[in-house]
Write an enzyme that holds these catalytic residues in place. Structure first.
Site, short mmCIF file in Angstrom:
data_model
loop_
_atom_site.label_atom_id
_atom_site.label_comp_id
_atom_site.label_asym_id
_atom_site.label_seq_id
_atom_site.Cartn_x
_atom_site.Cartn_y
_atom_site.Cartn_z
N GLY A 116 0.82 -1.22 0.00
CA GLY A 116 0.00 0.00 0.00
C GLY A 116 0.85 1.26 0.00
O GLY A 116 0.42 2.31 0.47
N ALA A 117 2.06 1.15 -0.52
CA ALA A 117 3.00 2.27 -0.47
C ALA A 117 3.24 2.90 -1.83
O ALA A 117 3.97 3.87 -1.94
CB ALA A 117 4.32 1.78 0.12
N SER A 127 4.63 -0.87 -6.02
CA SER A 127 4.38 -2.02 -6.90
C SER A 127 4.67 -3.36 -6.25
O SER A 127 5.24 -4.26 -6.88
CB SER A 127 5.17 -1.91 -8.20
OG SER A 127 4.72 -0.84 -8.93
N SER A 128 4.26 -3.53 -5.00
CA SER A 128 4.43 -4.84 -4.37
C SER A 128 3.61 -5.89 -5.12
O SER A 128 4.05 -7.03 -5.27
CB SER A 128 4.02 -4.79 -2.89
OG SER A 128 2.68 -4.38 -2.77
N ASP A 147 4.34 -0.59 -14.11
CA ASP A 147 4.86 -1.30 -12.94
C ASP A 147 5.45 -2.65 -13.32
O ASP A 147 6.53 -3.03 -12.85
CB ASP A 147 3.74 -1.53 -11.91
CG ASP A 147 3.10 -0.23 -11.49
OD1 ASP A 147 3.66 0.84 -11.80
OD2 ASP A 147 2.04 -0.28 -10.86
C1 GLA Z 1 -0.31 2.45 -10.60
C2 GLA Z 1 -0.59 1.66 -11.86
C3 GLA Z 1 0.32 2.14 -12.99
C4 GLA Z 1 0.29 3.65 -13.16
C5 GLA Z 1 0.47 4.34 -11.82
C6 GLA Z 1 0.29 5.83 -11.91
O1 GLA Z 1 0.96 2.17 -10.10
O2 GLA Z 1 -0.40 0.29 -11.64
O3 GLA Z 1 -0.03 1.47 -14.18
O4 GLA Z 1 -0.87 4.05 -13.82
O5 GLA Z 1 -0.43 3.85 -10.84
O6 GLA Z 1 1.32 6.41 -12.64
#
Ligand code: GLA
Length: 344
Positions: free
Chosen positions: A108-109, A112-113, A157
């Site tokens: 939740g940070a 991209s966990s 991500d």
């Molecule tokens: C999340 C989504 C990404 C991107 C970002 C915002 O991390 O998974 O695809 O849209 O938000 O930049």
């Protein structure tokens, strides 16, 4: 295809990422600039020959039987389940797997966990069976996130965690997924700080913002919102005009930031980060007051630039700081915000 025999463990470790700039434009035709970070997710898969699947994680405090074929349950293990269903559909695994998931990535940070867990699971499951390169892993992971998890995210991500190595910046054109890996100059310190405000992409606000962007692009008759001309967007009503202003200005900032990175112009890169934050706060409307204050203090205490990172609504900020100032700067910021934590 020769399937690994029982008790052979297949394992993969995948890093998380911070996005330096190029926010909310990876589904709008923009170029984004994420960087992989050292915190990572590790997934191990061992065929147990019992026909029963089990999932274990000390990080998530879980050890239980696990129905790979069940639908998503709004739980972190959905990321593993979605990837394992994908793997089973391709005959990379059979029934009866012990799956262990460990992670040092804050949840939740905005780091991209979830993408790291999906990519690590796919990578472990496909080891020795399918030669998926980083981009192929990323496309599969995005597909799982969009269809199985139900989050309509872009490709940033998954590409960042599948292709990145800590300290290397990925300049990714999200239209065709062409990319360049760039080194962070020695005289730049990127600091990632958890605000303590948690959020989840699955809570619906991501989808609302994304749909507004797509609606704005359709109203302007462009394939990608980043292509809209500044003059044309004024014809839109709120909030679409704001979303369009963010997407077009962020795309330009991202291009400028790549040039600043290439020439090692830290103060210019920092200014672009500050402008990005203002745009995320005012036009994309994805910041929260606690983070606005943290970003403001980070800059007033001497960072070249700072901004909310990832989807927003909480999570982390990323700041660019001169290495010599780093320790004093961090101590002063921590004094003002005692509950913040430095991720890197
Ligand atoms: C999340 C989504 C990404 C991107 C970002 C915002 O991390 O998974 O695809 O849209 O938000 O930049």
């Amino acid at each position: 295809m020769t399937r690994p025999s029982s008790l052979i463990t297949r394992a993969a470790t995948v890093p998380c990422r911070v996005n330096l700039i190029g926010e909310w434009i990876d589904f709008n035709g923009g170029t984004v600039l994420p960087m992989a970070l050292a915190p990572s997710a590790t997934v191990q898969i061992t065929a147990n020959a019992t026909g029963l699947d089990r999932i274990t994680s000390t990080h998530f405090a879980i050890s239980q039987n696990f129905d790979i074929d069940a639908p998503a349950q709004d739980h972190w293990s959905d990321y593993v389940r979605g990837a394992l269903q994908y793997a089973r559909g391709r005959h990379w695994i059979e029934s009866g797997q012990d799956v262990s998931v460990e992670s040092t990535i804050p949840v939740g940070a905005g780091l991209s966990s979830s993408a790291a867990i999906i990519v690590a699971t796919l990578k472990a499951a496909s080891l020795g069976l399918a030669d998926l390169d980083g981009a192929a892993l990323a496309f599969a992971a995005k597909d799982i996130e969009n269809t199985f998890i139900g989050v309509p995210c872009g490709i940033m991500d998954q590409m960042a965690v599948a292709l990145g190595t800590p300290g290397t910046v990925l300049a990714l054109d999200t239209r065709d997924c062409s990319y360049t890996l760039l080194d962070l100059p020695q005289t730049w310190s990127v600091v990632v700080i958890h605000s303590g405000v948690r959020r989840a992409l699955s809570d619906g606000r991501y989808r609302v913002r994304r749909d507004q962007c797509l609606e704005a692009a359709a109203a302007l008759g462009v394939d990608y919102l980043c292509d809209a001309s500044l003059l044309s967007i004024d014809a839109l009503a709120e909030p679409l005009v704001n979303r369009a202003r963010h997407a077009t200005s962020e795309a330009a900032r991202s291009r400028d930031a790549i040039a600043a990175l290439r020439t090692g112009d830290r103060s210019r890169f920092g200014r672009l980060m500050n402008e990005s934050h203002d745009s995320l706060r005012d036009d994309m409307e994805v910041s929260v007051p606690e983070i606005d204050q943290l970003v403001c203090d980070a800059v007033s205490l001497g960072a070249d630039g700072a901004r909310i990172t990832g989807a927003g609504f909480g999570g982390c900020i990323v700041a660019l700081v001169e290495p010599e100032r780093m320790e004093d700067w961090w101590s002063a910021l921590k004094l003002r915000h005692p509950s913040i934590e430095r991720v890197v």
